[in-house]
Design an enzyme around this catalytic site. Structure first.
Site, short mmCIF file in Angstrom:
data_model
loop_
_atom_site.label_atom_id
_atom_site.label_comp_id
_atom_site.label_asym_id
_atom_site.label_seq_id
_atom_site.Cartn_x
_atom_site.Cartn_y
_atom_site.Cartn_z
N LYS A 108 78.01 9.56 -5.39
CA LYS A 108 77.84 8.71 -4.21
C LYS A 108 77.58 9.52 -2.95
O LYS A 108 76.67 9.21 -2.17
CB LYS A 108 79.04 7.80 -4.01
CG LYS A 108 78.74 6.63 -3.07
CD LYS A 108 79.93 6.16 -2.29
CE LYS A 108 80.17 7.02 -1.08
NZ LYS A 108 81.16 6.45 -0.14
N ASP A 130 79.13 2.57 -4.62
CA ASP A 130 80.58 2.68 -4.69
C ASP A 130 81.10 1.45 -5.44
O ASP A 130 80.32 0.66 -5.97
CB ASP A 130 81.20 2.81 -3.29
CG ASP A 130 80.84 1.65 -2.39
OD1 ASP A 130 80.27 0.64 -2.89
OD2 ASP A 130 81.12 1.71 -1.18
#
Length: 332
Positions: free
Chosen positions: A252, A271
């Site tokens: 991420k 996420d």
């Protein structure tokens, strides 16, 4: 802030670029967790640090107004001229325009992208009219990387405070406006010292301190600042692989850096919140009860297939919308 924030205060020191709200909304972009260095210094005026200078930005109709403040003199006082902040005649007007156009990527036509995303995605179409002008910033790769290393299990206000402490402790002081000091983002070399981790822990960085200092050393001893910037020229998968080899950088964070500083518009940071959106709103069927590496890749591929080569830009709009509606605590 004082009247210097208003274009009418020192008109010769304010300049503007043509920029309608459909192409840029400062209030949405600068508060949505892309960058952590901007502050709403007065209603509608945003002050922050960009390329080692302090700027104030504001919008008026179809124009983006800006002014750039002078640096402090040797006595720690901000130089002024006729009661106004000293401008770098040193910073050419062509150059300041270029910096802003590059930072906000104003050469990318956002309205056309919104139309294409809305045509492809009914859920995007529902959001688009309430959140126009959300575009992706093009940030300095060093600042972007170390900022997003600090975002894990964190929220925007706390990240902003951490970055401010980082800059005050390790960055060059630029000027002081209304008793508020502004500092440049630290150079990579400032974060590689033997005591950097301990100093960061003392500043409240917790476990992130070892990731910041460790990544700084890894870059300094490896590809260097120049090599990090040159990741803009390599394919997305290669840039992501290099970033994920750094301490504290997972998929991420790597995708945030790819999207927000390395020109990888197809990067879609995923996420747990985006994972739930994909499953609940888009019906993406992914096995398991956690965000596995395989699920992460499949979600990114799904959105790239839906939104096209600038999928990361479309996701930034939905992220901003959910953030404004209070559906997301911030970064996780």
């Amino acid at each position: 802030m004082k009247l210097r924030d208003a274009p009418s205060a020192c008109p010769s020191l304010w300049r503007c670029l043509p920029c309608p709200p459909a192409e840029l909304r400062l209030d949405l972009v600068l508060s949505s967790g892309q960058s952590f260095r901007w502050w709403e210094s007065s209603p509608g005026a945003w002050t922050g640090v960009l390329e080692g200078r302090v700027w104030t930005l504001r919008q008026d109709g179809d124009r983006l107004w800006y002014t750039v403040y002078g640096e402090e003199n040797e006595h720690g006082e901000e130089e002024e001229r006729d009661g106004c902040p000293a401008k770098a005649a040193r910073l050419d007007v062509v150059e300041t325009d270029r910096i802003l156009r590059d930072y906000f990527q104003l050469d990318v036509g956002l309205s056309g992208l919104y139309r294409a995303w809305a045509a492809a995605d009914p859920l995007f179409r529902k959001v688009a009219s309430d959140f126009p002008g959300v575009r992706v910033l093009r940030q300095d790769p060093v600042e972007c990387l170390f900022s997003f290393i600090c975002t894990s299990n964190n929220h925007i206000s706390r990240i902003t405070a951490m970055i401010e402490r980082l800059c005050q402790a390790f960055g060059r002081r630029l000027c002081c406006l209304d008793s508020r000091p502004f500092h440049a983002f630290p150079a990579l070399s400032a974060l590689t010292g033997a005591d950097a981790e301990a100093r960061l822990r003392a500043l409240g960085f917790g476990y992130r301190a070892k990731f910041v200092s460790g990544s700084a050393r890894a870059i300094a001893e490896g590809l260097g600042t120049e090599g990090l910037c040159q990741l803009r020229t390599v394919p997305y998968a290669e840039a992501r692989r290099v970033l994920c080899a750094l301490p504290g950088v997972g998929a991420k964070v790597a995708d945030c850096v790819c999207l927000l500083s390395l020109d990888k518009a197809e990067a879609v940071p995923v996420d747990t919140h985006v994972w739930h959106i994909a499953r609940q709103r888009y019906g993406v069927a992914l096995g398991g009860k956690s965000l596995t590496p395989r699920a992460y890749q499949e979600i990114g591929d799904f959105f790239r297939g839906l939104w096209g080569p600038r999928a990361g830009w479309a996701q930034a709009v939905l992220f901003c919308a959910d953030l404004r509606k209070g559906q997301k605590p911030a970064c996780s």
